[in-house]
Design a protein around this motif. Structure first.
Motif, PDB file in Angstrom:
ATOM      1  N   MET A   1      94.183   5.184 -11.885  1.00 52.95           N
ATOM      2  CA  MET A   1      94.685   4.144 -11.000  1.00 52.95           C
ATOM      3  C   MET A   1      94.577   4.576  -9.538  1.00 52.95           C
ATOM      4  O   MET A   1      94.266   3.754  -8.680  1.00 52.95           O
ATOM      5  N   LEU A   2      94.855   5.856  -9.300  1.00 52.33           N
ATOM      6  CA  LEU A   2      94.758   6.352  -7.931  1.00 52.33           C
ATOM      7  C   LEU A   2      93.323   6.267  -7.425  1.00 52.33           C
ATOM      8  O   LEU A   2      93.084   5.876  -6.273  1.00 52.33           O
ATOM      9  N   LEU A   3      92.378   6.586  -8.279  1.00 57.09           N
ATOM     10  CA  LEU A   3      90.974   6.481  -7.893  1.00 57.09           C
ATOM     11  C   LEU A   3      90.611   5.031  -7.582  1.00 57.09           C
ATOM     12  O   LEU A   3      89.907   4.758  -6.603  1.00 57.09           O
ATOM     13  N   ALA A   4      91.103   4.101  -8.385  1.00 54.90           N
ATOM     14  CA  ALA A   4      90.841   2.682  -8.125  1.00 54.90           C
ATOM     15  C   ALA A   4      91.451   2.253  -6.793  1.00 54.90           C
ATOM     16  O   ALA A   4      90.817   1.503  -6.026  1.00 54.90           O
ATOM     17  N   ILE A   5      92.649   2.726  -6.490  1.00 51.62           N
ATOM     18  CA  ILE A   5      93.288   2.400  -5.212  1.00 51.62           C
ATOM     19  C   ILE A   5      92.446   2.922  -4.053  1.00 51.62           C
ATOM     20  O   ILE A   5      92.187   2.195  -3.082  1.00 51.62           O
ATOM     21  N   VAL A   6      91.998   4.160  -4.163  1.00 53.04           N
ATOM     22  CA  VAL A   6      91.191   4.757  -3.088  1.00 53.04           C
ATOM     23  C   VAL A   6      89.896   3.970  -2.902  1.00 53.04           C
ATOM     24  O   VAL A   6      89.503   3.652  -1.774  1.00 53.04           O
ATOM     25  N   LEU A   7      89.237   3.637  -4.001  1.00 51.97           N
ATOM     26  CA  LEU A   7      87.986   2.882  -3.891  1.00 51.97           C
ATOM     27  C   LEU A   7      88.205   1.495  -3.295  1.00 51.97           C
ATOM     28  O   LEU A   7      87.395   1.034  -2.479  1.00 51.97           O
ATOM     29  N   ILE A   8      89.265   0.833  -3.688  1.00 50.73           N
ATOM     30  CA  ILE A   8      89.560  -0.500  -3.157  1.00 50.73           C
ATOM     31  C   ILE A   8      89.842  -0.440  -1.666  1.00 50.73           C
ATOM     32  O   ILE A   8      89.321  -1.247  -0.883  1.00 50.73           O
ATOM     33  N   VAL A   9      90.649   0.520  -1.254  1.00 51.55           N
ATOM     34  CA  VAL A   9      90.984   0.647   0.169  1.00 51.55           C
ATOM     35  C   VAL A   9      89.750   1.035   0.979  1.00 51.55           C
ATOM     36  O   VAL A   9      89.512   0.492   2.067  1.00 51.55           O
ATOM     37  N   LEU A  10      88.947   1.959   0.478  1.00 56.95           N
ATOM     38  CA  LEU A  10      87.719   2.341   1.184  1.00 56.95           C
ATOM     39  C   LEU A  10      86.746   1.165   1.287  1.00 56.95           C
ATOM     40  O   LEU A  10      86.074   0.998   2.313  1.00 56.95           O
ATOM     41  N   THR A  11      86.666   0.374   0.241  1.00 53.75           N
ATOM     42  CA  THR A  11      85.821  -0.825   0.291  1.00 53.75           C
ATOM     43  C   THR A  11      86.297  -1.769   1.378  1.00 53.75           C
ATOM     44  O   THR A  11      85.494  -2.305   2.151  1.00 53.75           O
ATOM     45  N   ASN A  12      87.605  -1.953   1.474  1.00 48.73           N
ATOM     46  CA  ASN A  12      88.156  -2.821   2.506  1.00 48.73           C
ATOM     47  C   ASN A  12      87.855  -2.276   3.895  1.00 48.73           C
ATOM     48  O   ASN A  12      87.475  -3.029   4.799  1.00 48.73           O
ATOM     49  N   VAL A  13      88.011  -0.978   4.076  1.00 48.04           N
ATOM     50  CA  VAL A  13      87.723  -0.369   5.377  1.00 48.04           C
ATOM     51  C   VAL A  13      86.251  -0.564   5.737  1.00 48.04           C
ATOM     52  O   VAL A  13      85.914  -0.946   6.864  1.00 48.04           O
ATOM     53  N   PHE A  14      85.369  -0.322   4.788  1.00 46.42           N
ATOM     54  CA  PHE A  14      83.942  -0.484   5.048  1.00 46.42           C
ATOM     55  C   PHE A  14      83.620  -1.928   5.443  1.00 46.42           C
ATOM     56  O   PHE A  14      82.927  -2.171   6.431  1.00 46.42           O
TER      57      PHE A  14
END
Length: 163
Positions: A1-14
């Motif tokens: 779940m933490l990995l999914a959170i990081v990927l989602i947030v990084l996608t938003n930042v990008f």
């Protein structure tokens, strides 16, 4: 779940800073995952008996009474777990037809993690309760996943673990 959170947030930042496109759903999805991760981690902590413990206070209690203190600690966890199940079901029912603002998911899905994790905590605490009743002891903190950790003697177990 933490990995999914990081990927989602990084996608938003990008998308936001490089493509100048705001993805509104990412904040809501990350928040929902963080809530779910918290409740899953709480259930795992009960299974491993890894919540906060007042080990220093065990030195003040006679060793013959440690079993009663452990039983009391497990009973408190059982009571709190039952409260999570009871009121988690109630809040899930109330919120089932409410939708999240951005993703338009039923909020009941999010709130259903409360009674589910409460039920898991109850089962794990009940297992600990019967272990202590049979003369065993609560798991030692930090040794649940370490196969090389030395097994504690009965004296160490009695003096170092409770609450």
């Amino acid at each position: 779940m933490l990995l999914a959170i990081v990927l989602i947030v990084l996608t938003n930042v990008f998308f936001r800073y490089f493509l100048h496109i705001g993805l509104g759903w990412t904040e809501e999805a990350a928040r929902f995952l963080l809530i779910a991760m918290t409740f899953v981690a709480a259930a795992v902590a009960v299974k491993e008996w890894g919540h906060f413990q007042l080990l220093i206070a065990s030195k003040w209690i006679p060793e013959r009474q440690h079993r009663f203190v452990q039983l009391f600690a497990v009973l408190v966890v059982l009571a709190m777990s039952a409260i999570l199940v009871r009121y988690g079901i109630a809040i899930t029912r109330v919120s089932w037809f409410q939708t999240s603002p951005t993703m338009e998911w039923s909020m009941g899905y999010l709130y259903s993690i409360v009674p589910v994790s409460g039920a898991l905590m109850f089962v794990f605490a009940l297992e600990h309760f019967f272990d202590v009743l049979r003369g065993g002891s609560l798991p030692r903190q930090g040794t649940a996943h370490d196969p090389h950790a030395p097994a504690a003697s009965q004296n160490e177990q009695g003096s170092d673990q409770w609450l």
